[in-house]
Design an enzyme around this catalytic site. Structure first.
Site, PDB file in Angstrom:
ATOM      1  N   THR A  14     -19.846  -2.908 -28.878  1.00 17.27           N
ATOM      2  CA  THR A  14     -20.899  -3.618 -28.150  1.00 17.27           C
ATOM      3  C   THR A  14     -20.529  -3.853 -26.686  1.00 17.27           C
ATOM      4  OG1 THR A  14     -20.074  -5.803 -28.769  1.00 17.27           O
ATOM      5  CG2 THR A  14     -21.661  -4.775 -30.250  1.00 17.27           C
ATOM      6  N   ASP A  15     -21.554  -4.170 -25.910  1.00 18.81           N
ATOM      7  CA  ASP A  15     -21.345  -4.506 -24.493  1.00 18.81           C
ATOM      8  C   ASP A  15     -21.379  -6.029 -24.324  1.00 18.81           C
ATOM      9  OD1 ASP A  15     -24.027  -5.248 -24.601  1.00 18.81           O
ATOM     10  OD2 ASP A  15     -24.729  -3.527 -23.449  1.00 18.81           O
ATOM     11  N   LEU A  16     -21.410  -6.462 -23.105  1.00 14.80           N
ATOM     12  CA  LEU A  16     -21.388  -7.890 -22.801  1.00 14.80           C
ATOM     13  C   LEU A  16     -22.577  -8.638 -23.415  1.00 14.80           C
ATOM     14  CD1 LEU A  16     -19.814 -10.051 -21.261  1.00 14.80           C
ATOM     15  CD2 LEU A  16     -21.152  -9.482 -19.236  1.00 14.80           C
TER      16      LEU A  16
END
Length: 131
Positions: A14-16
């Site tokens: 996942t990203d931020l």
């Protein structure tokens, strides 16, 4: 026939914002293709060693439809669209339940040790077309 491969979204995927980073969908569908090839009885290591042939990705057309998130359970579906003399074109989807998160049309090409396109051997064609 459609091959299905389960994937769980981990934190590292996942990203931020907590959604699957766009490039990781390419990893998910790569795993799906690798498992599809294995499931139809093609040993890619042996094919490379014995015949000097390998499948490589030539083109990917991707659509990101809805985000997948941390801890989602996904299914990667792989289906043959077209079998050519040197290539296989596949439709791949990443699903979360009945929702489609990502779709891609992927063209893989068989190449030889010189990096040139090679004809798909006759003994592989029925496996690829039935897969």
């Amino acid at each position: 026939m459609t091959h299905q491969f389960p994937v769980r979204v981990y934190y590292e995927d996942t990203d931020l914002a907590g959604i699957v980073y766009y490039a990781n969908y390419l990893k998910f569908i790569e795993r799906g293709r690798s498992e599809w090839v294995r499931s139809i009885g093609i040993n890619q290591d042996r094919m490379k060693q014995d015949e000097g042939l390998i499948f490589v990705v030539r083109r990917v057309e991707a659509d990101y439809l809805i985000p997948a998130r941390y801890d989602d359970e996904l299914i990667v579906e792989t289906e043959v669209i077209q079998l050519g003399s040197t290539f296989v074109e596949l439709n791949q989807k990443v699903l979360r339940g009945s929702d489609t998160c990502f779709t891609a049309v992927v063209k893989i090409v068989l190449i030889n040790n010189s990096g040139r396109p090679a004809r798909i051997p006759a003994e592989l064609r029925p496996k690829l077309s039935a897969g």
